[in-house]
Scaffold this active site. Sequence first.
Site, PDB file in Angstrom:
ATOM      1  CE  LYS A 234      -4.281  -1.923  -0.075  1.00  0.00           C
ATOM      2  NZ  LYS A 234      -5.228  -1.721   0.990  1.00  0.00           N
ATOM      3  NE  ARG A 268      -7.377  -8.065  -1.595  1.00  0.00           N
ATOM      4  CZ  ARG A 268      -6.733  -7.395  -2.526  1.00  0.00           C
ATOM      5  NH1 ARG A 268      -5.861  -6.416  -2.161  1.00  0.00           N
ATOM      6  NH2 ARG A 268      -7.117  -7.514  -3.599  1.00  0.00           N
TER       7      ARG A 268
END
Length: 303
Positions: A234, A268
Amino acid sequence: MPRSEPYLPPLRVPVRRIGARTFDFSRQVAVMAVVNRTPDSFYDQGRTYAFDRAVDACFEAVALGADWVDIGGAPFAPGEPVPVDEEIERVVPVVAALRAGSDVVISVDTFHAAVAREAIAAGATVINDTTGLRDPDLTRVVADSEATLVITHSLAEPRRPFPKPQYGDVVAEVSAFLLDRVERAQAAGVAEERIIVDPGHDLNKNTLHSLELTRRLSEIADLGYPTLAAVSNKDFIGETLDAPRADRLEGSLAAAVISIVNGARIVRMHDVRASVAAVRMTEAVLGFRAPAYLKHNMGDVNE
């Protein structure tokens, strides 16, 4: 005094049957692999867009130890909407191919009820909605099936920008949002034991927000539902480390481990091999699993 026991979230229903697999989230962490069948996914930039490459990536993830494969056909990021029929064409054949050869948990990353319906029929066992149940029909589709629902915090309309999000207390506001959406899902008929929550790292949040969510993730886990941490690669990791997308593995693993220590029970991740090793090591340190074998300093002669 030092704490002798790890933090254990107060899960309402710790043992979950998801498809053919059973998870005891009081002592187990699931690794969710990511396979995006999109030409513009933020991380792989279309590497698995072709059907054969997407299917191969799914089976490779399973071979590397993933417990779960998350298949997406439309990015969350702002951009032109993907027509529902096209999203179905992208994800459903991949779901069907994977299901034909594996009992792995399959989730589909979608916010459309029509996509969810077709994906479940093809063998998906989880619907992963990153938009906080924007489509009211989606909960009804899940309720009419045996699938599990991931409820994620985000603020923007699907594929729409949300500039400069502001929070007074990001963790408190995310928690309140998730509880509200959980109540909506249950009112639509989704059973408590089929709900997972995700605070939505980076989704309409800046880097400081995502760092605070990671640091205080136990407050999300305290809601009582298995918590998914989607931290891999991210932007909050890239901005923290000044690292381009290709160089965020170490930061992603650190964020995943911190999330697990703070109560996350699904992570994830893009790099399955490294993530499985990090997660299994974390489980062992926390006392959730035994080492694969014991040899070092276990005999009469030091080794």
